[in-house]
Design an enzyme around this catalytic site. Sequence first.
Site, PDB file in Angstrom:
ATOM      1  N   HIS A  76       0.946  -1.100  -0.061  1.00 32.90           N
ATOM      2  CA  HIS A  76       0.004  -0.102  -0.073  1.00 32.90           C
ATOM      3  C   HIS A  76       0.817   1.383   0.026  1.00 32.90           C
ATOM      4  CE1 HIS A  76       0.545  -0.002   4.345  1.00 32.90           C
ATOM      5  NE2 HIS A  76       0.382   1.104   4.354  1.00 32.90           N
ATOM      6  N   ASP A 106      -0.265  -7.237   1.389  1.00 35.47           N
ATOM      7  CA  ASP A 106       0.371  -6.115   1.464  1.00 35.47           C
ATOM      8  C   ASP A 106       1.452  -6.150   1.418  1.00 35.47           C
ATOM      9  OD1 ASP A 106       0.446  -3.404   2.004  1.00 35.47           O
ATOM     10  OD2 ASP A 106       0.046  -3.660   3.933  1.00 35.47           O
ATOM     11  N   GLY A 182       3.828   5.571   8.597  1.00 40.27           N
ATOM     12  CA  GLY A 182       5.249   5.598   7.991  1.00 40.27           C
ATOM     13  C   GLY A 182       6.016   4.584   8.617  1.00 40.27           C
ATOM     14  N   ASN A 183       5.481   3.804   9.443  1.00 41.12           N
ATOM     15  CA  ASN A 183       6.188   2.511   9.882  1.00 41.12           C
ATOM     16  C   ASN A 183       5.802   1.561   8.703  1.00 41.12           C
ATOM     17  OD1 ASN A 183       5.845   3.311  13.190  1.00 41.12           O
ATOM     18  ND2 ASN A 183       7.831   2.591  12.239  1.00 41.12           N
ATOM     19  N   SER A 184       4.796   1.651   8.065  1.00 51.73           N
ATOM     20  CA  SER A 184       4.401   0.702   7.262  1.00 51.73           C
ATOM     21  C   SER A 184       5.384   0.311   5.941  1.00 51.73           C
ATOM     22  CB  SER A 184       3.258   1.037   6.111  1.00 51.73           C
ATOM     23  OG  SER A 184       1.996   1.382   7.123  1.00 51.73           O
ATOM     24  N   GLY A 234       0.512  -2.732 -11.496  1.00 54.53           N
ATOM     25  CA  GLY A 234       0.662  -1.195 -11.464  1.00 54.53           C
ATOM     26  C   GLY A 234      -0.737  -0.649 -11.437  1.00 54.53           C
TER      27      GLY A 234
END
Length: 342
Positions: A76, A106, A182-184, A234
């Site tokens: 994601h 994911d 932001g950790n993803s 994409g």
Amino acid sequence: MKTARTIILAAAAALLCLSGFAVAQTPGDVFRKVTPSVVVIRAKGSEVTASGQARFLETGSGVLISTDGKVMTAAHVVHSMNEISVEFLGGETVSAKVISSEPAADLSLLQLERVPATARVAKMANSDAIRVGDPVYIVGAPYGLSYSLSAGLISARWAPNTVYKTMPLAEFFQTDATINTGNSGGPMFNAAGEVIGIVSHNISKSGGSEGLGFVVTMKTARALLLERKSFYGGLEGQFLSDGLADLLNVPNNMSGYLVKSVAKDSPGDEAGLRGGTRLVTIDGQQVVLGGDIILSIEGIPAASVANMAKVRDLLAGLKPGTTFKLIVLRAGRMVELTGVAR
């Protein structure tokens, strides 16, 4: 002169190492060991809003897993983005592109343009050996704040297709280690500083970091990104419900996949697929219209998650340069497009 106690302790430590047991490391030791392998990912994309096309930025994390420049991250964060840059410890930044992706778990795999001299490859652990209660560490860029450390425990382990129907292929660790925006895509490490999973997301009533954190296991990541190549198209979009298919005049009682956006220079872009242009509300649901509706790929109807999984497996097995056919509905006409496997 060394005391007998000192000699005994040193001998015991040496024996543990020779026996295959890792000497315990502090959180600080782990952090300093792993940071040269952790990256900050910044990606640029475009989306359709009520006021038209708009550009946006996505920040996530990732981990270098090979000397030739392959980086694991969350799908994601990068899957439908137009430009991707990867920043290493010290600030050196390089361009990257997606080469494999599995949104149903994911997970995405990036290929770097080059590998900085100061970068280090992370060691991947056997995630099957991890048990509930084991200590874990997450290093990433929460809210864009690079190289932050959070620590916690493994709270639970969830088999594929038990937590999220939208991510049926992912085996998850649940953790109480803090996970923020932001950790993803960042790595979760065991006490030895080895990667045991890739951060996906957290569930929180308030939208903050408190709540349940979910991390895709390294077993899943290896299987989907390294052991077999997951096809990357994409595309971002949605399957049409029967009602929406009727409203959009999809012929012959067919359904399909409505394309919302197409990443620049992706296989979908090279095949000529078009994304949406207008955001509308239908029965209380926001839908981006104006894009192609994919009806079939290589003769397989693009009408369900199960069928698209078959398509992805088929395309992933094609040799680079092999062509494949898509049938799309565009402005009321059925059009045949040709894609090329990479």
